[in-house]
Design a protein around this motif. Structure first.
Motif, mmCIF file in Angstrom:
data_model
loop_
_atom_site.group_PDB
_atom_site.id
_atom_site.type_symbol
_atom_site.label_atom_id
_atom_site.label_comp_id
_atom_site.label_asym_id
_atom_site.label_seq_id
_atom_site.Cartn_x
_atom_site.Cartn_y
_atom_site.Cartn_z
ATOM 1 N N THR A 174 0.969 -1.184 0.183
ATOM 2 C CA THR A 174 -0.102 -0.195 0.059
ATOM 3 C C THR A 174 1.169 1.507 -0.043
ATOM 4 O O THR A 174 0.695 1.914 -0.849
ATOM 5 C CB THR A 174 -0.930 0.325 1.066
ATOM 6 N N ALA B 151 -9.726 3.062 6.659
ATOM 7 C CA ALA B 151 -9.201 2.256 5.930
ATOM 8 C C ALA B 151 -10.705 0.673 6.343
ATOM 9 O O ALA B 151 -10.360 -0.073 5.913
ATOM 10 C CB ALA B 151 -7.562 0.871 5.805
ATOM 11 N N GLY C 241 -12.079 0.933 3.504
ATOM 12 C CA GLY C 241 -11.816 -0.021 2.764
ATOM 13 C C GLY C 241 -10.231 0.457 2.350
ATOM 14 O O GLY C 241 -9.248 1.359 2.601
ATOM 15 N N PRO C 242 -9.190 -0.404 2.111
ATOM 16 C CA PRO C 242 -7.566 -0.499 2.624
ATOM 17 C C PRO C 242 -7.395 0.855 1.124
ATOM 18 O O PRO C 242 -6.673 1.507 0.694
ATOM 19 C CB PRO C 242 -6.695 -1.382 1.999
ATOM 20 N N ARG C 243 -8.151 0.879 0.244
ATOM 21 C CA ARG C 243 -7.549 1.245 -1.053
ATOM 22 C C ARG C 243 -8.721 2.493 -1.801
ATOM 23 O O ARG C 243 -9.701 1.316 -1.640
ATOM 24 C CB ARG C 243 -7.128 1.049 -2.100
ATOM 25 N N GLN D 100 -3.113 -4.161 5.425
ATOM 26 C CA GLN D 100 -5.167 -4.620 6.184
ATOM 27 C C GLN D 100 -5.054 -5.219 4.908
ATOM 28 O O GLN D 100 -4.733 -4.981 3.403
ATOM 29 C CB GLN D 100 -5.487 -2.254 5.345
ATOM 30 N N SER D 101 -6.231 -6.037 4.649
ATOM 31 C CA SER D 101 -6.328 -6.747 3.770
ATOM 32 C C SER D 101 -7.724 -7.099 3.875
ATOM 33 O O SER D 101 -9.153 -6.441 4.580
ATOM 34 C CB SER D 101 -6.791 -8.311 4.442
ATOM 35 N N PRO D 102 -8.405 -6.428 2.490
ATOM 36 C CA PRO D 102 -9.753 -6.058 1.435
ATOM 37 C C PRO D 102 -10.225 -7.598 2.375
ATOM 38 O O PRO D 102 -10.364 -8.589 2.242
ATOM 39 C CB PRO D 102 -9.808 -5.677 0.938
ATOM 40 N N GLN E 79 -8.180 -11.064 -0.832
ATOM 41 C CA GLN E 79 -9.502 -11.219 0.119
ATOM 42 C C GLN E 79 -9.645 -12.221 1.457
ATOM 43 O O GLN E 79 -9.227 -12.321 1.932
ATOM 44 C CB GLN E 79 -10.717 -11.073 -0.363
ATOM 45 N N ILE F 163 -14.638 -3.638 6.856
ATOM 46 C CA ILE F 163 -14.373 -4.292 5.205
ATOM 47 C C ILE F 163 -12.931 -4.077 4.872
ATOM 48 O O ILE F 163 -12.217 -4.461 4.078
ATOM 49 C CB ILE F 163 -14.675 -3.615 4.033
ATOM 50 N N GLY F 164 -11.532 -3.424 5.853
ATOM 51 C CA GLY F 164 -10.992 -4.123 5.820
ATOM 52 C C GLY F 164 -9.614 -3.736 7.260
ATOM 53 O O GLY F 164 -10.289 -2.555 8.163
#
Length: 724
Positions: A177, A390, A394-396, A435-437, A611, A619-620
């Protein structure tokens, strides 16, 4: 000539700010019906201008002289409440200023005074900042003066000092990231470092990939027996939660006892915005300090620094409100566009996000700047803004992109202050996890992990969970295992066994049976709940289980009856297929912890998409194995030795601690040996002696000029009680 030029420049800025404030007051008097600068008979424009000039001057003088005393009187007010009082206190000062106008023409209703004072403070602050931006020499001179003052205050001579180190933790930013943020132009400061002065090294977390475990290991050298963000301890009947003050104090005590060392920052260090003190005497926004109560621990005293300047207070309050509005707009956009995955972001969350991304960031950055100007040997600070956003966005994406831009500005401000410090500084940037989505477990399957566990035990579950496919399959498995029906509405006879305790830490779940001593074995669980382990292991949202067997010792259970003893466990095979390098060792280490749960549940992981399924509303997420959550980064100056030998791998927060400790010793001469630091240095209160430089770089939402004292709680974390 230089002194006259400096004095003239400062006087000119004061005059310009005064003129702008006067014009602003006149404009507001023309727009707001309840704000007057004229008598009922009317006045000439010259008379109105003189009245406005008197009012603006009196308001500015009161703000400079009276405001710090007023804020100090409100130190006992809760921090967030004090933040909301900023507007009303400022409005009161304006009413007093209007009464000081000789002509007596100034008048305003109380509610109007609040608006006028807020606008005037914001305009004055913006004007002052804009003027400072155009005067780089003045900015550098102010930094130099502050550095000299702090050096004299600490008894430091002007001879060259050995380099200090400032560690800035970007909470939750994974290595990939960070590279993405740099490559897309979101972090030009970090990009410039990577082009010549710094090296980027990835590292791998333990199974528990969250701030509690990582930061405890980094700051205190041990995160042994921290199996998750939250876990149940049978001997005490308590649930330990890493971001609860009492739990954090106990975890730090255990780490210090295990290592016989005060921590990374025990020698002339400062801890800012962290869960743990690292042994520093100078602390601000440190959770372990917030847990203490006593005469010397006025936990809100540090907010005096934050609100002592009314312009800074109003600017931060306005930024806070803007961030709340930004979150409301972003969440509304996500709902309208029906973006997936998506979670609820209402209630108090917009305010919690604003506290983490505005207030906490500004105070931490200001404190770090003060530490640099004071010449402290080591500083460790945590910026939590990205991690907070995040989790919910979400992470991104667009939401986190804005956070990265502001974080980069903060880093640039710190780097600028380091250039004016009384000693050279090496800036080390690092993260505690990634962080994992992924869609939440409940959203994907219609029931929580707790519902699934209870269904697998044959215990009552909510109607919505019974109607899901997973709930129905679990109940059917129970009927088959027990050879008897379990129908809806059936009353269960009283059982001596207590209900299982089910806890979630991101995509890591923990199941404990309180009525058994020590870890419950697989055989015991099969006798009591014969369908439970099969139900969990075969669920599509679960990757693997860790349980202890009487026959084989600890074993890993997967789908289709897969069972591998830990002694035979290898990466990329069996239940760990796809989880990547180091997963087997991470599981084996956690199995040695005294407080590992009876059943450790890791969600599924899709290597193709990266994911996972969080067992919380995130969600992250992070907390277990799977994807980027286990891969943070370490960005260090090339003048420091390499973190690991060429081709080696940095594994675990404890190894990171040893690397950072080694760097602290490079160029410092004789150091305090490990174990010699006083254990009593676990975050003792003390003033920071900090006067942060004015935010003269023109950065959006710049940290305030401040002088920080004492310590105060991390309200954003403690209020949420969630994985951090």
């Amino acid at each position: 000539m230089g002194r006259w030029r400096t004095t003239g420049s400062a006087l000119l800025r004061v005059i310009v700010v005064w003129v702008v404030s006067t014009l602003t007051m006149m404009l507001l008097a023309g727009v707001l019906p309840d704000f007057k600068l004229t008598s009922d008979n009317g006045e000439s424009i010259t008379r109105v201008a003189l009245t406005a000039a008197w009012g603006a001057g009196a308001f500015g003088l009161l703000s400079a002289l009276v405001w710090p005393l007023v804020v100090r009187a409100f130190l006992l007010v809760p921090a967030l409440v004090l933040g909301l009082l900023v507007f009303f206190l400022n409005g009161s000062l304006l009413l007093v200023a209007l009464r000081l106008i000789p002509t007596g023409n100034g008048a305003a209703e109380p509610e109007t005074a609040v608006i006028v004072a807020a606008v005037m403070s914001a305009v004055a602050s913006a004007t002052s900042t804009a003027l400072a931006v155009r005067d780089d020499d003045a900015y550098r001179r102010r930094l130099s003066r502050l550095a000299d003052r702090r050096r004299r205050g600490r008894g430091l001579d002007s001879s060259p000092q050995p380099p200090g180190v400032v560690f800035i933790q970007l909470d939750g930013v994974g290595e990939r990231t960070l590279r993405h943020a740099v490559d897309t132009g979101l972090m030009p400061t970090v990009a410039a470092w990577l082009q010549g002065t710094h090296r980027l090294t990835p590292w791998r977390t333990d199974w528990s990939s969250q701030t509690g475990a990582s930061q405890l290991g980094i700051l205190h050298g041990s995160n042994f027996d921290v199996p998750a963000f939250r876990w149940y301890e049978k001997e005490s009947g308590e649930v330990m939660v890493s971001n609860r003050p009492a739990s954090a104090v106990e975890l730090q005590r255990r780490a210090v006892e295990r290592t016989a060392d005060g921590g990374l920052l025990a020698h002339d260090g400062a801890s800012r915005g962290n869960l743990f003190s690292g042994g520093a005497e100078q602390v601000a926004l440190v959770l372990t300090a917030a847990a203490r109560r006593g005469r010397r621990n006025r936990s809100r005293a540090g907010y005096f620094a934050y609100f002592s300047d009314p312009a800074n207070a109003v600017r931060t309050a306005v930024s806070f409100i803007a961030e709340v509005g930004r979150e409301l707009a972003q969440s509304t956009r996500a709902r309208v566009r029906k973006e997936t995955p998506r979670i609820k972001r209402g209630g108090l969350y917009p305010f919690i996000r604003a506290f983490a991304t505005v207030v906490e960031r500004d105070v931490v950055v200001a404190a770090v700047i003060g530490d640099l100007l004071a010449g402290r040997t080591a500083v460790y600070a945590d910026l939590v803004a990205y991690d907070e956003v995040a989790h919910h966005s979400g992470p991104r994406g667009r939401d986190t992109d804005q956070v990265f831009r502001r974080l980069d500005r903060s880093l640039a401000l710190i780097a600028g202050a380091a250039g004016q410090a009384p000693r050279p500084y090496r800036i080390v940037l690092l993260s505690d996890h990634g962080q994992s989505p992924g869609e939440t477990f409940e959203s994907a399957f219609g029931l929580t992990l707790k519902d699934l566990v209870r269904a697998g035990c044959g215990l009552p579950v909510p109607r919505r969970a019974r109607r899901t496919r997973s709930g129905a399959e679990a109940r059917y498995a129970v009927r088959v295992a027990l050879h008897r029906p379990v129908e809806e509405g059936e009353t269960h006879p009283p059982q001596r066994e207590s209900d299982p305790v089910v806890l979630a830490s991101g995509n890591l779940g923990l199941v404990s049976f309180p009525d058994t001593e020590g870890r419950m074995t697989r055989e015991q669980m099969d006798r009591r709940h014969p369908a439970l382990l099969t139900t969990l292991a075969n669920h599509p949202g679960i990757g693997f289980l860790l349980v202890r067997s009487e026959e084989h010792g600890a074993v890993l259970l997967g789908r289709a009856g897969s069972e591998v003893p830990l002694a035979q466990l290898t990466d990329g095979e069996g239940p760990l297929k796809g989880f990547g390098r180091g997963a087997a060792d991470a599981v084996r280490r956690t199995d040695t912890f005294p407080h590992t749960a009876d059943i450790m549940v890791n969600s599924m992981y899709d290597p193709a998409t990266g994911q996972v399924h969080a067992f919380e509303e995130q969600i992250g997420s992070h907390g277990g194995l799977g994807g980027e959550q286990s891969h943070p980064f370490l960005l260090s100056p090339v003048e420091l030795t390499e973190p690991v030998p060429h081709g080696g791998e940095l594994v675990g927060a404890e190894q990171v601690h040893h690397v950072l400790r080694r760097w602290l010793g490079e160029g410092q001469g004789p150091q305090i040996p490990v174990g010699a630091a006083a254990v009593t240095g676990m975050g003792a209160e003390g003033t920071t002696g900090m006067e942060a430089a004015e935010a003269a770089t023109g950065m959006e939402d710049s940290p305030p000029t401040a002088r920080t004292e004492g310590s105060f709680p991390v309200l954003g974390r403690a209020a949420q009680d969630k994985t951090c």
